[in-house]
Design a protein around this motif. Structure first.
Motif, PDB file in Angstrom:
ATOM      1  N   SER A   1      -2.469   2.574  -9.301  1.00  0.00           N
ATOM      2  CA  SER A   1      -3.613   1.863  -8.733  1.00  0.00           C
ATOM      3  C   SER A   1      -3.285   0.378  -8.580  1.00  0.00           C
ATOM      4  O   SER A   1      -2.285  -0.118  -9.110  1.00  0.00           O
ATOM      5  N   GLN A   2      -4.142  -0.320  -7.871  1.00  0.00           N
ATOM      6  CA  GLN A   2      -4.006  -1.776  -7.756  1.00  0.00           C
ATOM      7  C   GLN A   2      -4.038  -2.410  -9.140  1.00  0.00           C
ATOM      8  O   GLN A   2      -3.276  -3.334  -9.425  1.00  0.00           O
ATOM      9  N   GLU A   3      -4.924  -1.920  -9.979  1.00  0.00           N
ATOM     10  CA  GLU A   3      -5.050  -2.472 -11.331  1.00  0.00           C
ATOM     11  C   GLU A   3      -3.770  -2.258 -12.135  1.00  0.00           C
ATOM     12  O   GLU A   3      -3.303  -3.169 -12.826  1.00  0.00           O
TER      13      GLU A   3
ATOM     14  N   GLU B   1      -3.360  -6.829  -0.135  1.00  0.00           N
ATOM     15  CA  GLU B   1      -3.380  -5.612   0.673  1.00  0.00           C
ATOM     16  C   GLU B   1      -4.378  -5.704   1.823  1.00  0.00           C
ATOM     17  O   GLU B   1      -4.208  -5.049   2.847  1.00  0.00           O
TER      18      GLU B   1
ATOM     19  N   VAL C   1      -4.120  -8.637  -6.033  1.00  0.00           N
ATOM     20  CA  VAL C   1      -3.372  -7.546  -5.390  1.00  0.00           C
ATOM     21  C   VAL C   1      -4.211  -6.945  -4.264  1.00  0.00           C
ATOM     22  O   VAL C   1      -3.716  -6.712  -3.159  1.00  0.00           O
ATOM     23  N   GLY C   2      -5.481  -6.718  -4.513  1.00  0.00           N
ATOM     24  CA  GLY C   2      -6.377  -6.201  -3.482  1.00  0.00           C
ATOM     25  C   GLY C   2      -6.460  -7.130  -2.285  1.00  0.00           C
ATOM     26  O   GLY C   2      -6.428  -6.684  -1.137  1.00  0.00           O
TER      27      GLY C   2
ATOM     28  N   ARG D   1      -5.980  -8.069 -10.629  1.00  0.00           N
ATOM     29  CA  ARG D   1      -6.222  -6.934  -9.742  1.00  0.00           C
ATOM     30  C   ARG D   1      -6.805  -7.379  -8.408  1.00  0.00           C
ATOM     31  O   ARG D   1      -6.420  -6.884  -7.354  1.00  0.00           O
TER      32      ARG D   1
ATOM     33  N   ARG E   1       3.063   1.489  -3.344  1.00  0.00           N
ATOM     34  CA  ARG E   1       2.163   1.743  -4.482  1.00  0.00           C
ATOM     35  C   ARG E   1       1.693   3.197  -4.453  1.00  0.00           C
ATOM     36  O   ARG E   1       1.627   3.862  -5.481  1.00  0.00           O
TER      37      ARG E   1
ATOM     38  N   ALA F   1      -1.119  -4.590 -10.769  1.00  0.00           N
ATOM     39  CA  ALA F   1      -1.403  -5.960 -11.208  1.00  0.00           C
ATOM     40  C   ALA F   1      -0.977  -6.164 -12.659  1.00  0.00           C
ATOM     41  O   ALA F   1      -0.347  -7.176 -12.988  1.00  0.00           O
TER      42      ALA F   1
ATOM     43  N   VAL G   1       0.840  -1.201   0.000  1.00  0.00           N
ATOM     44  CA  VAL G   1       0.000   0.000   0.000  1.00  0.00           C
ATOM     45  C   VAL G   1       0.876   1.253   0.000  1.00  0.00           C
ATOM     46  O   VAL G   1       0.654   2.184  -0.780  1.00  0.00           O
TER      47      VAL G   1
END
Length: 79
Positions: A29-31, A48, A44-45, A41, A23, A34, A20
């Motif tokens: 972003s997470q996307e 986190e 990755v979420g 994605r 990044r 990824a 977190v």
């Protein structure tokens, strides 16, 4: 004088918090992370959110995508 022990922080917690933080510093972003790492994605979420356990291979992919050493993702955090 007694020193206080730091609260235990699992590798999974360290990775989540460092993902977190880094990044956010990189500004993606997470996307986007990824995509750069070749991962999904939601995976990755979930990392986190402490909902998944990452493999060493995936930690390495994430570190490379973020432009940091794998040890940066495993480093102790301030919590």
């Amino acid at each position: 004088m007694k020193t206080q022990k730091k609260p235990y922080q699992s590798a999974r917690q360290r990775i989540a918090q460092n993902l977190v933080r880094v990044r956010g510093q990189v500004g993606i972003s997470q996307e986007q992370l990824a995509d750069l790492a070749g991962l999904h994605r939601t995976y990755v979420g979930h990392l986190e959110q402490l909902r998944r356990n990452p493999s060493v291979e995936n930690i390495e992919k994430l570190a490379h995508a973020l432009g940091v050493d794998i040890l940066d993702l495993l480093a102790e955090t301030a919590s």
